[in-house]
Motif scaffolding. Structure first.
Motif: not given
Length: 145
Positions: A108-119
């Protein structure tokens, strides 16, 4: 090494005539000839556009990845399955290793990296801006005093 579409077309045309283009300096002759054979097979199966460089990558669904992995595990070669799918054999090899080590969920494809601060900031703003009822408002005034 990346090759232009025009270079690939010329190499395939020479291959069909029984000739080979000049091998680049950084590449072994056998590896280069094998790459040209692969381009020719992919072109026969998928048409002329398969050897063009695409900026946008195809998003593979886990079911599609599993189907290709299953074909390899059932006895077909990685190279033949990759050519039939129109992908690099190295990518298919990675999917097979992921499946063998961690199972289907690893495909399953996962998003890489850190979640954005805006959310996160939006969530806290919504909590702070909600309307207070009278008793909460009175408690807040008492606490501030």
């Amino acid at each position: 090494m990346r090759y232009s579409y025009e270079f690939k077309r010329k190499a395939i045309e020479l291959f069909y005539r029984g000739e080979w283009p000049e091998t680049p300096n950084e590449v072994l002759t056998y590896t280069f000839h094998e790459r040209i054979r692969c381009w020719a097979k992919q072109e026969d199966l998928h048409g002329l556009d398969i050897n063009k460089l695409y900026v946008v990558k195809k998003n593979w669904h886990p079911e599609d990845k599993y189907e290709l992995v299953y074909q390899v595990l059932s006895g077909e070669t990685i190279h033949s399955v990759a050519i039939a799918a129109g992908i690099n054999s190295g990518l298919l090899y990675q999917w097979i290793n992921k499946y063998k080590t961690s199972g289907y969920n690893r495909l399953i494809n996962k998003t890489n990296g850190r979640p954005s601060k805006d959310s996160n900031m939006r969530v806290t703003k919504n909590i702070l801006l909600r309307q207070l009822n009278e008793s909460e408002y009175e408690k807040l005034i008492c606490l501030r005093a």
